[in-house]
Design a protein around this motif. Structure first.
Motif, PDB file in Angstrom:
ATOM      1  N   UNK A   1      -3.134  -4.863  -6.260  1.00  0.00           N
ATOM      2  CA  UNK A   1      -4.302  -5.698  -6.484  1.00  0.00           C
ATOM      3  C   UNK A   1      -5.547  -5.286  -5.737  1.00  0.00           C
ATOM      4  N   UNK A   2      -5.471  -4.237  -4.935  1.00  0.00           N
ATOM      5  CA  UNK A   2      -6.619  -3.757  -4.164  1.00  0.00           C
ATOM      6  C   UNK A   2      -7.200  -2.513  -4.833  1.00  0.00           C
ATOM      7  N   UNK A   3      -8.505  -2.525  -5.085  1.00  0.00           N
ATOM      8  CA  UNK A   3      -9.166  -1.345  -5.617  1.00  0.00           C
ATOM      9  C   UNK A   3      -9.492  -0.398  -4.467  1.00  0.00           C
ATOM     10  N   UNK A   4      -8.888   0.790  -4.493  1.00  0.00           N
ATOM     11  CA  UNK A   4      -9.008   1.732  -3.381  1.00  0.00           C
ATOM     12  C   UNK A   4      -9.586   3.057  -3.852  1.00  0.00           C
ATOM     13  N   UNK A   5     -10.135   3.797  -2.899  1.00  0.00           N
ATOM     14  CA  UNK A   5     -10.360   5.220  -3.075  1.00  0.00           C
ATOM     15  C   UNK A   5      -9.515   5.943  -2.031  1.00  0.00           C
ATOM     16  N   UNK A   6      -8.924   7.039  -2.460  1.00  0.00           N
ATOM     17  CA  UNK A   6      -8.107   7.854  -1.574  1.00  0.00           C
ATOM     18  C   UNK A   6      -8.647   9.275  -1.601  1.00  0.00           C
ATOM     19  N   UNK A   7      -8.520   9.965  -0.480  1.00  0.00           N
ATOM     20  CA  UNK A   7      -8.939  11.359  -0.400  1.00  0.00           C
ATOM     21  C   UNK A   7      -8.328  11.994   0.837  1.00  0.00           C
ATOM     22  N   UNK A   8      -8.393  13.313   0.887  1.00  0.00           N
ATOM     23  CA  UNK A   8      -7.963  14.035   2.080  1.00  0.00           C
ATOM     24  C   UNK A   8      -9.179  14.471   2.878  1.00  0.00           C
ATOM     25  N   UNK A   9      -9.104  14.270   4.179  1.00  0.00           N
ATOM     26  CA  UNK A   9     -10.129  14.778   5.064  1.00  0.00           C
ATOM     27  C   UNK A   9     -10.065  16.301   5.097  1.00  0.00           C
ATOM     28  N   UNK A  10     -11.021  16.893   5.750  1.00  0.00           N
ATOM     29  CA  UNK A  10     -11.043  18.346   5.853  1.00  0.00           C
ATOM     30  C   UNK A  10      -9.823  18.919   6.542  1.00  0.00           C
ATOM     31  N   UNK A  11      -9.200  18.138   7.449  1.00  0.00           N
ATOM     32  CA  UNK A  11      -7.999  18.615   8.148  1.00  0.00           C
ATOM     33  C   UNK A  11      -6.716  18.304   7.380  1.00  0.00           C
ATOM     34  N   UNK A  12      -6.836  17.770   6.166  1.00  0.00           N
ATOM     35  CA  UNK A  12      -5.674  17.503   5.331  1.00  0.00           C
ATOM     36  C   UNK A  12      -5.103  16.105   5.452  1.00  0.00           C
ATOM     37  N   UNK A  13      -5.524  15.333   6.436  1.00  0.00           N
ATOM     38  CA  UNK A  13      -4.984  13.982   6.600  1.00  0.00           C
ATOM     39  C   UNK A  13      -5.503  13.062   5.500  1.00  0.00           C
ATOM     40  N   UNK A  14      -4.668  12.144   4.993  1.00  0.00           N
ATOM     41  CA  UNK A  14      -5.117  11.227   3.936  1.00  0.00           C
ATOM     42  C   UNK A  14      -5.938  10.076   4.491  1.00  0.00           C
TER      43      UNK A  14
END
Length: 398
Positions: A48-61
């Motif tokens: 039910x939560x609208x999210x954005x996900x991505x990886x930082x430059x060091x690979x961490x989510x």
């Protein structure tokens, strides 16, 4: 204490929570396959939560609320600037912790300007998000799907978007009797509905165990035995051990071995073993993300087998997809329907009561507490479900 053929009223009565479609929040939900997540914005609705996900430059989510603090423009319409997210509407910029670091045309940044960030971890080839109280987000509580990245296993899977409530998939996987009728051309066979099975449950888990002794291997398993052994196997002993972890993860230990080679006693060396890995993430009350994989313990380096099995299992799940979507439409069209349990529903009902137990810790609804109390009173109980003469006559089994 054992109960024969599920005759306990506690199992046969549908709990008052059966029609409720919500989900617990203080738990980890799979949000993406790890390979889906790159240094770019991925929009996904999780519990039910609208999210954005991505990886930082060091690979961490990283995972942030998909709504700008200023005017609620979806941040997924914006862009990444390094590890920061820039809103496409007025240019506000947020760091990966959700704090605003830039506002146009002013030097003072309102300290309240931030979007919610969510705990997120990589584990077992999935990216998991915690949508509840961040103080409770213990990575050790990520569901155990280690077969998906264990060097002793090989496999692959996929993601299906399903137009049904996630609990309907829990029901489906906890009762594999349906394979006889839905998947007859691949993994189903009459012996699944013929043989007895046992159901047990603990504080956070439930298990359904079924053995089929001296049966013909269905096409999916016959093929695998021939790959491993180089010759037909004849009659086999087949097992299905369904392990549920609340609220929505199911690892199914499955396989076949030539009859008489010791599989029921624990020696599976002459057979083939697989794990069907499933974790369902609610999207809305009537839709969900279904992450699945199939892992095997033989011919680990043969990518051809991995691909064939992935495509085979994908075809099986496509049959389930049609059934589950139709079931959801039926539920929607009949809001006043009174549901009852069959004996084959024993595993699904204990799974649902374990979900209710989690909900009872978070929600005020007395129905959850009542269902949870009933579940706790029956912890470690074993329910044995036997086939009947009517089953044999209907299925043509001697």
């Amino acid at each position: 204490m054992a109960s024969t053929n599920g005759e306990s009223a506690d199992v046969r009565r549908v709990p008052d929570t059966f029609k409720l479609t919500d989900w617990p929040r203080n738990c980890w939900y799979a949000a993406a396959y790890d390979v889906e997540l790159r240094h770019e914005l991925l929009a996904r609705t999780i519990a039910g939560r609208n999210l954005i996900l991505f990886r930082r430059g060091d690979g961490r989510p990283a995972a942030l609320e998909d709504a700008c603090w200023h005017r609620l423009m979806p941040l997924s319409k914006g862009r990444l600037e390094g590890d920061d997210v820039a809103c496409a509407y007025h240019g506000l910029v947020y760091n990966s912790d959700g704090r605003c670091t830039f506002m146009p045309s002013q030097t003072t940044i309102n300290p309240a300007a931030r979007v919610r960030s969510y705990p997120v971890v990589d584990r077992h080839r999935f990216v998991w998000v915690w949508t509840g109280d961040p103080a409770l987000a213990d990575p050790d509580r990520v569901p155990d799907l280690h077969w998906n990245d264990d060097s002793d296993w090989a496999g692959d899977g996929g993601l299906i978007h399903l137009e049904c409530n996630y609990k309907l998939i829990v029901d489906n996987l906890m009762d594999l009797t349906h394979e006889t009728f839905v998947h007859g051309a691949s993994i189903g066979q009459r012996s699944i509905a013929e043989v007895p099975f046992e159901v047990t449950h603990g504080a956070r888990s439930a298990t359904v165990t079924r053995w089929m002794i001296g049966v013909d291997a269905p096409p999916f398993w016959k093929m695998q035995l021939e790959w491993k052994r180089g010759e037909p196997a004849g009659k086999v002993d087949r097992w299905q051990i369904v392990n549920f972890e609340a609220p929505s993860t199911i690892a199914i230990d499955v396989g076949v071995a030539p009859t008489g080679t010791g599989a029921p006693e624990g020696n599976r060396s002459e057979g083939v073993t697989g794990f069907v890995l499933n974790t369902m993430t609610p999207e809305t009350e009537k839709s969900c993300h279904y992450f699945w994989a199939f892992a095997r313990n033989y011919s680990l380096g043969d990518q051809r087998i991995t691909t064939l099995l992935r495509e085979g299992v994908s075809g099986v799940f496509a049959e389930d997809e049609d059934v589950l979507a139709a079931q959801q439409r039926g539920v929607d069209a009949n809001p006043d329907k009174q549901f009852y349990n069959l004996n084959i529903d024993s595993g699904a009902m204990w799974a649902r009561r374990l979900i209710d137990k989690m909900m009872a810790e978070e929600a005020e609804d007395e129905r959850y507490r009542r269902s949870a109390s009933e579940s706790e009173a029956e912890t470690e109980r074993v329910t044995r479900v036997e086939a009947t003469d009517a089953d044999a006559k209907r299925l043509g089994v001697k």
